[in-house]
Design a protein around this motif. Structure first.
Motif, PDB file in Angstrom:
ATOM      1  N   MET A   6      -2.186  -2.245  -5.973  1.00 51.27           N
ATOM      2  CA  MET A   6      -2.455  -1.016  -5.237  1.00 51.27           C
ATOM      3  C   MET A   6      -2.117   0.217  -6.067  1.00 51.27           C
ATOM      4  O   MET A   6      -2.789   1.245  -5.967  1.00 51.27           O
ATOM      5  CB  MET A   6      -1.675  -1.007  -3.923  1.00 51.27           C
ATOM      6  CG  MET A   6      -2.113  -2.079  -2.933  1.00 51.27           C
ATOM      7  SD  MET A   6      -3.907  -2.112  -2.639  1.00 51.27           S
ATOM      8  CE  MET A   6      -4.201  -0.454  -2.033  1.00 51.27           C
ATOM      9  N   THR A  49       0.830  -1.211   0.000  1.00 55.48           N
ATOM     10  CA  THR A  49       0.000   0.000   0.000  1.00 55.48           C
ATOM     11  C   THR A  49       0.861   1.256   0.000  1.00 55.48           C
ATOM     12  O   THR A  49       0.579   2.220  -0.732  1.00 55.48           O
ATOM     13  CB  THR A  49      -0.936   0.001   1.217  1.00 55.48           C
ATOM     14  OG1 THR A  49      -1.709  -1.205   1.232  1.00 55.48           O
ATOM     15  CG2 THR A  49      -1.891   1.187   1.174  1.00 55.48           C
ATOM     16  N   SER A  94      -9.691   3.187   0.054  1.00 55.12           N
ATOM     17  CA  SER A  94      -9.051   2.038  -0.595  1.00 55.12           C
ATOM     18  C   SER A  94      -9.469   0.707   0.007  1.00 55.12           C
ATOM     19  O   SER A  94      -8.881  -0.329  -0.336  1.00 55.12           O
ATOM     20  CB  SER A  94      -7.517   2.167  -0.486  1.00 55.12           C
ATOM     21  OG  SER A  94      -7.065   3.384  -1.039  1.00 55.12           O
TER      22      SER A  94
END
Length: 274
Positions: A155, A87, A189
């Motif tokens: 990501m 991430t 997210s």
């Protein structure tokens, strides 16, 4: 363009056929597991007296409690840390875009072409040299590295599609990059993070090759890796082997069924954003 009735029925027929093809192996395992131990069932014949105790016998014979604990420890060592690193990297490459980010991303793309089978022998000697052979770290650390290319790409694709207006508005309000990441982008997210967590959980749980090559003790492997030792001990007892296989598959099926909506939501989100 309107879909015709024949196309709808054809699509449904294809889905039914695919569903049957997917379910037949599981049904075969289940029916075989209910036969008396030591027998060799033929086809999908239902036993006259289903032996439900085979599942308990397989659980005890394989020492599933220790295997479950080992798999959970490996999952806790791989999934959270892999999510954090991917991430952060995806946010940097997809949103902040520092100089050279495209070349760095290209390196991760090249990492997708690296097969597990091609590096398992070097990994064995490397783990031996650092003294981690036959420990759970011999599974955790290689999996972290092997998951990174796909996880970072996943990501980054999400952060690339995030609207710039959101970040600009947060910066006008005085948010720095860390606050922008933790307070704005992470909450937005969650679909991408949850779906990535599901994938890495399934891949880690079903990891067989690294667990068998790098760890000799079955109680320190993943559940799938321990199946090799169970098969070697009970390979001639087909019903018991099928019962053990179903017990190992059950956690992954439950996780996918519980979190399938998050996974589908992330895929649809990516499809809508293009």
């Amino acid at each position: 363009m309107k879909t015709s009735a024949s196309e709808l029925w054809l699509g449904r027929l294809v889905l039914v056929i695919l569903m049957v093809i997917t379910l037949v192996p599981f049904v075969t395992l289940f029916v075989t597991a209910l036969h008396p131990t030591g027998t060799y069932p033929a086809g999908l014949s239902w036993p006259e007296e289903p032996q439900w105790g085979n599942f308990l016998s397989a659980f005890q014979a394989a020492d599933m409690q220790k295997l479950l604990l080992s798999s959970v420890l490996i999952e806790l060592g791989v999934v959270p840390l892999a999510l954090l690193i991917s991430t952060l990297a995806g946010f940097a490459l997809g949103h902040l875009r520092p100089p050279g980010s495209r070349w760095i991303f290209l390196v991760f793309i090249l990492g997708l072409t690296l097969p597990f089978e091609g590096i398992v022998v070097p990994l064995y000697y490397q783990m031996r040299d650092v003294g981690l052979l036959n420990t759970r770290w011999a599974i955790i650390l290689p999996l972290l590295g092997l998951f990174m290319p796909f996880a970072v790409m996943w990501m980054r694709a999400h952060f690339v599609n995030m609207p710039e207006d959101i970040s600009e508005a947060a910066r006008i309000d005085g948010a720095n990059n860390l606050q922008l990441f933790s307070r704005i982008h992470i909450p937005l997210s969650m679909p991408a993070l949850s779906s990535l967590a599901i994938l890495m959980f399934l891949w880690t749980w079903n990891q067989f090759l690294l667990a068998v090559v790098l760890v000799d003790d079955p109680t320190k492997r993943t559940m799938a890796g321990a199946l090799g030792a169970f098969q070697g001990q009970w390979g001639t007892d087909i019903p018991l082997l099928c019962a053990g296989s179903l017990l190992i598959l059950t956690p992954t099926l439950l996780v996918f069924l519980i979190f399938q909506r998050h996974f589908v939501a992330a895929l649809l989100q990516g499809a809508v954003k293009g």
